[in-house]
Every structure is written in C-alpha cells, then in structure tokens.
Enzyme design. Structure first.
Site, PDB file in Angstrom:
ATOM      1  N   SER A 101      -6.912   0.187   5.057  1.00  0.00           N
ATOM      2  CA  SER A 101      -5.861   0.101   4.229  1.00  0.00           C
ATOM      3  C   SER A 101      -4.568   0.847   5.145  1.00  0.00           C
ATOM      4  O   SER A 101      -4.229   0.176   5.974  1.00  0.00           O
ATOM      5  CB  SER A 101      -6.039   1.107   2.902  1.00  0.00           C
ATOM      6  N   ASP A 232      -8.773  -4.591  -0.395  1.00  0.00           N
ATOM      7  CA  ASP A 232      -8.795  -3.456   0.464  1.00  0.00           C
ATOM      8  C   ASP A 232     -10.297  -2.727   0.859  1.00  0.00           C
ATOM      9  O   ASP A 232     -11.042  -2.651   0.237  1.00  0.00           O
ATOM     10  CB  ASP A 232      -8.144  -2.534  -0.792  1.00  0.00           C
TER      11      ASP A 232
END
Length: 352
Positions: A101, A232
């Site tokens: 991320s 993610d």
C-alpha cells in the site's frame, strides 16, 4: 472532514480481513501471464524470470543483502520517510525494497532514486493524500450517478475511485518509469481478488503497480493486470517480510506504521464507527505480530492519532518525526546485528 473520511475507510475495511493459511507470491509483467509459480509456507518459491528478481539474487559486493519491508497505513506512511532519513544518516545500505500500500509508494519513489528530502515534502505538503483521494465528498456525492449508469449496462469494478489522477501523478513525477528501470529491485505487494493470495508485482508500469497495491476495497476500484485482478496488499499482508526474503534479502528491516494497541477507556467505544476502527487495529496487529517475529529488525513508529486518510499537514510532520525516533531507537540493535553478519558499516553515530 478528516475524521469522517477516516471512519468511512475503517467501515469499508473492518471485517474484510481474514488471516490466510498461506501466502502465495507471484511476479507478473504488466498485462502478461504469470511469471512465477505460487509459493506457500511449506513449499519453496519458484525462481522468477523478471529482471528485478534476477538482480535480487546477486550478492552485493560479496556481503549479505539488506532488504526493506515497508508496511501499509495510508497517511501514516510519512513515518517511512523518517526511517529512511535515519538509515541514510547512519549509512545503512539498502539493496532491495518491497512495500504494501503506501509502503509500495514510498518504496517505489525511494527505489527510483528520488531524494528523501523530496519524498518528505510530498507528505509535509499533503500531496500524496490529495492525489490519492481527490475531492472525497464530491466523489461520494456523484456515486448515485454511477449506480444509475449500472442500470443501463455500465458496469465498472466496484469502488469510488479509479485512481487515474494518482497514476498520472506517479508517471509524471517518476518520468513514466517501469519497475525494471529502477535503481534497485522493487516489489509492490497486492492481493489477488479471486484467489485471496498475497502477490508482488516486480515488473511493468510502476504507477500501475502502486495503484494496485493501494486499491483499498470499496474506496478504490481494483486494478486488472492481464487476466488478474488485484487490490490493496494490506488486506492479508501488511508488512511484507516474506516477500523481501523471497526477493533475495538475507537481512530484513521491517517498518510497521500501524497504530499500536493501547489501553483505552471503554467509553471510547460508544462513538459511531469506533468499533470498526478498533476491529481494523486488532486485525492488522494480528498480522503484524507474525512479521515482527520473522524480521531481523522490526521498527514500529508511534503513529497514534494519525488517521489512515489525513488531510492535515501537521500529521505529515508528526509521522516523519515518529519514524525518526523509532529508527534511532532501533539503530544500536540494527548495527550490532549487521556487524555480527560481517557487514562493514561506514561511520555514522556511535553504536550504543
């Protein structure tokens, strides 16, 4: 505004995370079929054929390779910058970097040779957050229009943002680089939406890799690369120590930027969204505790009070200072361990 958006993000994420039985690492070319086989805790990973992974298998001047594993955490990513500043000041060599991320974003800019001072300004000026979530309430307000469009056959992947602005910003500031052109091996950790496996992207458009690694379910649309769909990486692997190992690191410095679990008055959980936020903290802490045991040095800055999505410039400075403090506290242990492995360090501060 900051608290409201943070609460929305927590509600989107809480309950979506489940501890996986295994992690499967794949390296894919942008738009190409899988370049590696999946690996698990029981099976050794297959050798990759991409240029980044090939570079990672080489010895660096005959010494063990040092890898950075940078965790996810949204605006708390400013703490990564503080850690990088101290590593630079102390002349700690870094040979490869892998991030989840926001860790993939900071790590990508670092691997591309961007001066740390310039990365620091992106957080102090709140640039990353603005590019990641432009005009949040305007987008929420227009969501009904997209829902209506679906009725007549328009069916994009689920999520509020497509990430076009973010990818455009990355391409502009990194001169449209591909991962193969970076100064060191780099991996962006993502989650395979279909299989639930933790994967890493080590070739192709770095902007696309970052967009996939930061595609928070519900907030950003997942990213399709060839036949695969990714979101993610923090969904199941928020501090990617195992990926750093598989990319060739003999010694892993992990940086966890999640808020620490602390004693909290029970009345705090009467507020709207408070349980969702706490649930997310607990789930991430569960993942992070495993990574703390497998990293050679685990740096955990105190990011208490910094929201996952923060538009406060003061939070950027606060995160950087937290990273500096945590890295300096870990430096004696880090230097002792590197010295014991025969890694000669250039003069920095004195090891205590």
């Amino acid at each position: 505004m900051n608290k409201s958006l943070s609460m929305v993000l927590a509600l989107l994420l809480a309950g979506l995370v489940n501890v996986p039985a295994t992690f499967a690492e794949t390296t894919e070319d942008n738009g190409a079929p899988d370049a590696t086989e999946a690996s698990s805790a029981e099976v050794s990973p297959a050798a990759t054929s991409t240029s980044s992974a090939t570079k990672a298998t080489k010895r660096i001047s005959g010494r063990p390779r040092i890898g950075l594993a940078l965790g996810g955490g949204g605006s708390r990513g400013a703490a990564h910058v503080g850690v990088l500043k101290v590593l630079k000041e102390e002349n700690i060599p870094v040979d490869l970097v892998v991030g989840t991320s926001i860790g993939s974003v900071v790590g990508g800019y670092y691997a591309a040779g961007t001066p740390i001072e310039k990365i620091e300004q992106l957080f102090i000026n709140d640039r990353f957050t603005k590019e990641f979530t432009p005009m949040p309430y305007v987008r929420l307000a227009t969501e009904p229009l997209e829902i209506m469009a679906r009725v007549v056959g328009y069916k994009p992947y689920d999520g509020l943002y497509r990430g076009w602005k973010f990818k455009g910003y990355v391409r502009k500031t990194l001169s449209e680089k591909n991962i193969e052109q970076l100064g060191m091996p780099y991996g962006a950790v993502v989650t395979d939406v279909v299989t639930g496996e933790s994967c890493r992207l080590t070739s192709g458009d770095i902007a696309v890799a970052m967009a996939a690694s930061t595609a928070v379910p519900g907030l950003k649309k997942p990213v399709q690369i060839g036949p695969k769909l990714y979101c993610d990486g923090g969904l199941i692997n928020n501090v990617p120590v195992n990926h750093a190992r598989e990319m060739g690191a003999d010694f892993v410095i992990a940086v966890d930027i999640d808020e620490k679990l602390k004693d909290t008055p029970l009345d705090k959980f009467r507020g709207l969204g408070s349980m969702a936020r706490q649930a997310l903290k607990i789930q991430l802490a569960t993942f992070d505790s495993h990574n703390a045991k497998t990293a050679d040095v685990y740096i955990h800055p105190d990011t208490t009070g910094i929201s996952l999505v923060s538009f406060k410039k003061s939070d950027g400075q606060k995160g950087i200072e937290a990273g500096i403090a945590a890295a300096r506290a870990a430096m004696p242990e880090l230097k002792r361990k590197l010295t014991s492995m025969g890694i000669a360090l250039k003069p920095g501060s004195v090891t205590q």
